[in-house]
Write a protein that holds these residues in place. Structure first.
Motif, PDB file in Angstrom:
ATOM      1  N   GLU A   2       0.818  -1.218   0.000  1.00  0.00           N
ATOM      2  CA  GLU A   2       0.000   0.000   0.000  1.00  0.00           C
ATOM      3  C   GLU A   2       0.852   1.269   0.000  1.00  0.00           C
ATOM      4  O   GLU A   2       2.023   1.243   0.371  1.00  0.00           O
ATOM      5  CB  GLU A   2      -0.943   0.020   1.213  1.00  0.00           C
ATOM      6  N   LEU A   3       0.241   2.369  -0.395  1.00  0.00           N
ATOM      7  CA  LEU A   3       0.897   3.671  -0.334  1.00  0.00           C
ATOM      8  C   LEU A   3       0.922   4.123   1.120  1.00  0.00           C
ATOM      9  O   LEU A   3       0.039   3.754   1.907  1.00  0.00           O
ATOM     10  CB  LEU A   3       0.110   4.695  -1.157  1.00  0.00           C
ATOM     11  N   SER A   4       1.882   4.964   1.482  1.00  0.00           N
ATOM     12  CA  SER A   4       1.931   5.467   2.855  1.00  0.00           C
ATOM     13  C   SER A   4       0.896   6.589   3.017  1.00  0.00           C
ATOM     14  O   SER A   4       0.398   7.137   2.025  1.00  0.00           O
ATOM     15  CB  SER A   4       3.327   6.020   3.144  1.00  0.00           C
ATOM     16  N   ASP A   7       2.207   9.654   1.207  1.00  0.00           N
ATOM     17  CA  ASP A   7       2.093   9.473  -0.247  1.00  0.00           C
ATOM     18  C   ASP A   7       0.655   9.719  -0.690  1.00  0.00           C
ATOM     19  O   ASP A   7       0.392  10.482  -1.624  1.00  0.00           O
ATOM     20  CB  ASP A   7       2.447   8.036  -0.662  1.00  0.00           C
ATOM     21  N   SER A   8      -0.282   9.047  -0.020  1.00  0.00           N
ATOM     22  CA  SER A   8      -1.669   9.156  -0.475  1.00  0.00           C
ATOM     23  C   SER A   8      -2.210  10.564  -0.263  1.00  0.00           C
ATOM     24  O   SER A   8      -3.022  11.042  -1.060  1.00  0.00           O
ATOM     25  CB  SER A   8      -2.559   8.087   0.172  1.00  0.00           C
ATOM     26  N   THR A  34       5.752  10.890  -4.705  1.00  0.00           N
ATOM     27  CA  THR A  34       5.125   9.949  -5.637  1.00  0.00           C
ATOM     28  C   THR A  34       5.821   9.912  -6.984  1.00  0.00           C
ATOM     29  O   THR A  34       5.824   8.882  -7.662  1.00  0.00           O
ATOM     30  CB  THR A  34       3.651  10.367  -5.840  1.00  0.00           C
ATOM     31  N   ARG A  72       7.230  -0.377  -8.226  1.00  0.00           N
ATOM     32  CA  ARG A  72       5.776  -0.280  -8.424  1.00  0.00           C
ATOM     33  C   ARG A  72       5.368  -0.605  -9.874  1.00  0.00           C
ATOM     34  O   ARG A  72       4.277  -0.254 -10.313  1.00  0.00           O
ATOM     35  CB  ARG A  72       5.281   1.115  -8.045  1.00  0.00           C
ATOM     36  N   LEU A  77      -2.196   4.086 -10.585  1.00  0.00           N
ATOM     37  CA  LEU A  77      -2.630   5.069  -9.591  1.00  0.00           C
ATOM     38  C   LEU A  77      -3.766   5.899 -10.179  1.00  0.00           C
ATOM     39  O   LEU A  77      -3.628   6.445 -11.269  1.00  0.00           O
ATOM     40  CB  LEU A  77      -1.438   5.974  -9.251  1.00  0.00           C
ATOM     41  N   HIS A 136      -4.357   1.606  -7.197  1.00  0.00           N
ATOM     42  CA  HIS A 136      -4.513   2.437  -6.000  1.00  0.00           C
ATOM     43  C   HIS A 136      -5.508   3.542  -6.349  1.00  0.00           C
ATOM     44  O   HIS A 136      -5.269   4.316  -7.288  1.00  0.00           O
ATOM     45  CB  HIS A 136      -3.190   3.091  -5.601  1.00  0.00           C
TER      46      HIS A 136
END
Lengths: 383, 131
Positions: A2-4, A7-8, A34, A72, A77, A136
């Motif tokens: 998962e993204l942190s 990040d998100s 990102t 990734r 995304l 994501h």
């Protein structure tokens, strides 16, 4: 993986840069963490149409689809911005809880689904011919609700779907949230909200958040009263800071017990108690208690499908019938009315009777206040 | 915070234009700004004999915007023109009305080297680097 949270948060924020600009460098500049993991300069800009209908409709940038590289590789995304649009004011407001059958056949909010449907074909087109392992989906505010419905829609891709929302409203009814939670998996849904942000509290029951019956990341918002600043993505980014998901405060879902609701309602209804006017905790508890009482009365989806102004009438009739069902429920509904009035800075007499007209009156007032507060939070977010 | 505080749309900028490390005189620097889809007047400056230039703060009376919070989208661009060539110096989207939010609270002191390829630095893109 998962993204942190950081990040998100920057991904959710960066979607706003493409509202009026098509320059991907501008978007990539807003996402320094990102841009090393996703090829933001090659991203596809998503557009959405909002407005009151032709010729007043307006098409603006709504976010982007980008592809992972390095560690990734094979990941996609999708970032969606929030919005304010005159026709969508209703999504948070009093009467318009109108639901429609969503992508998986469960009842979802009609306004959110309409917005998601303008974006979904562009996402599908971007995915076509790609070998994707993970998608994501990230969104703030209405963007979070749209991302939720996109996650539901993209279940047929066979990819792992991970959803991240900040201050998002509830996108669908309980059954929808439960279905989506099972489909994506609890560990693939990251919902962040501020305790003083109104937007995640609406629309009221029977709408529910995914992950259903599970945890969410509850951040301390600015102040103690409902605050429009608590809804800002900048404030969310600041709140999550550089912590990992494991470091963020988790609120385990409380399905609500009669005892807890009774204790709180008794305290909130006490006219000699401390002021609860515009208190975020009070509103959360009022809406939770309303959820709980409606669950006891046993009506849900039907309420959402009604839509239009009839919702307040139906709610009033339901609560009235609940009050007739049991003395205990009648007492709680009376306290609910009193707490709602105190939240609005008004008081009611101890001898008031629960009538359909009275419940209508209180909920009409309450939903108007919620509507005003919600609009203050969302209005001009993106003009 | 109130009706009479201001919204900072572009924090004050001090910069120096260099070419291969030497100051560039009479480079034209253009500052462009958009608040959502509203274009604001373009500001212009010329670099002095030591290559220096500056732009004053661009702000707006807050009015209701301060008490009706929203997600600011302020599109900032600085272009340098020298010897008939344009250089993208600063591309940034400001998402806050606070002073110096462009560089997380640090003043905008920029060094703009014309021989440098535009690139990302923090949350901005262009040939200018924060110093």
């Amino acid at each position: 993986m998962e993204l942190s949270p950081a990040d998100s948060a920057e991904i959710a924020s960066s979607a706003y840069t493409l509202r009026d600009s098509t320059d991907m460098r501008r978007m990539a500049a807003a996402a320094p963490l990102t841009r090393h993991a996703f090829r933001l300069l090659d991203a596809t800009r998503l557009t959405g149409t909002t407005g009151l209908g032709a010729p007043l409709n307006r098409t603006t940038g709504f976010g982007y689809v980008a592809w992972g590289e390095g560690a990734r590789q094979g990941e996609c995304l999708v970032s969606i911005r929030g919005t304010f649009m005159p026709s969508a004011c209703d999504w948070m407001t009093n009467a318009r809880l109108g639901g429609v059958n969503g992508p998986s056949g469960f009842c979802v909010h009609s306004g959110f689904w309409a917005a998601a449907q303008t974006i979904l074909p562009q996402v599908r087109s971007a995915l076509r011919g790609r070998n994707v392992s993970t998608i994501h989906l990230v969104g703030h505010s209405l963007g979070g609700a749209i991302a939720t419905l996109l996650a539901d829609s993209l279940g047929d891709t066979g990819c792992r779907l991970i959803l991240y929302t900040f201050g998002a409203p509830r996108a669908g009814v309980g059954q929808h949230a439960e279905y989506l939670t099972n489909k994506l998996g609890t560990n693939n849904i990251f919902r962040v909200y501020h305790d003083t942000d109104l937007v995640p509290m609406v629309p009221v029951y029977p709408y529910c958040h995914a992950p259903y019956g599970s945890r969410a990341y509850a951040m301390k918002g600015p102040g103690k009263v409902i605050s429009a600043a608590a809804h800002s993505m900048t404030t969310y980014a600041h709140s999550v800071g550089s912590l990992g998901w494991i470091g963020l405060p988790i609120r385990e879902a409380s399905l609500g017990s009669l005892e807890a609701a009774q204790v709180w309602l008794a305290a909130a209804a006490d006219v000699s108690g401390p002021s609860i006017m515009l208190s975020a905790t009070a509103l959360r508890m009022i809406l939770s208690s309303l959820d709980w009482i409606l669950k006891q009365i046993g009506h849900g989806v039907g309420l959402a499908l009604l839509g239009g102004a009839t919702i307040v009438d139906r709610l009033a009739h339901l609560l009235y019938s609940g009050a007739l069902q049991s003395i205990k429920l009648a007492g709680m509904i009376r306290q609910l009315m009193s707490a709602a009035m105190r939240f609005m800075g008004r008081t009611i007499t101890a001898t008031m009777n629960i009538t359909v007209a009275f419940v209508q009156y209180v909920f009409d007032l309450l939903f108007r206040v919620i509507s005003r507060l919600a609009l203050r939070a969302a209005e001009l977010m993106v003009r | 915070m109130g009706l009479f505080t201001s919204l900072v749309l572009f924090s004050p900028v001090s910069g120096v234009v260099l070419k291969d490390g030497a100051p560039v005189e009479e480079a034209e620097i253009r500052q462009e700004l958009r608040l959502f889809d509203e274009k604001l007047p373009v500001q212009r400056a010329l670099s002095d004999s030591s290559g220096r230039f500056h732009f004053a703060i661009v702000e707006r009376r807050a009015g209701l915007s301060r008490i009706v919070p929203h997600e600011p989208v302020i599109t900032q661009t600085i272009i340098i023109t020298y010897a008939g060539k344009e250089y993208e110096a600063w591309i940034h989207t400001k998402n806050s009305y606070e002073l110096n939010s462009e560089l997380d609270g640090h003043p905008l002191r920029l060094q703009c080297e014309l021989s440098r390829e535009p690139d990302f630095e923090g949350k901005h893109y262009g040939i200018c680097k924060a110093v």
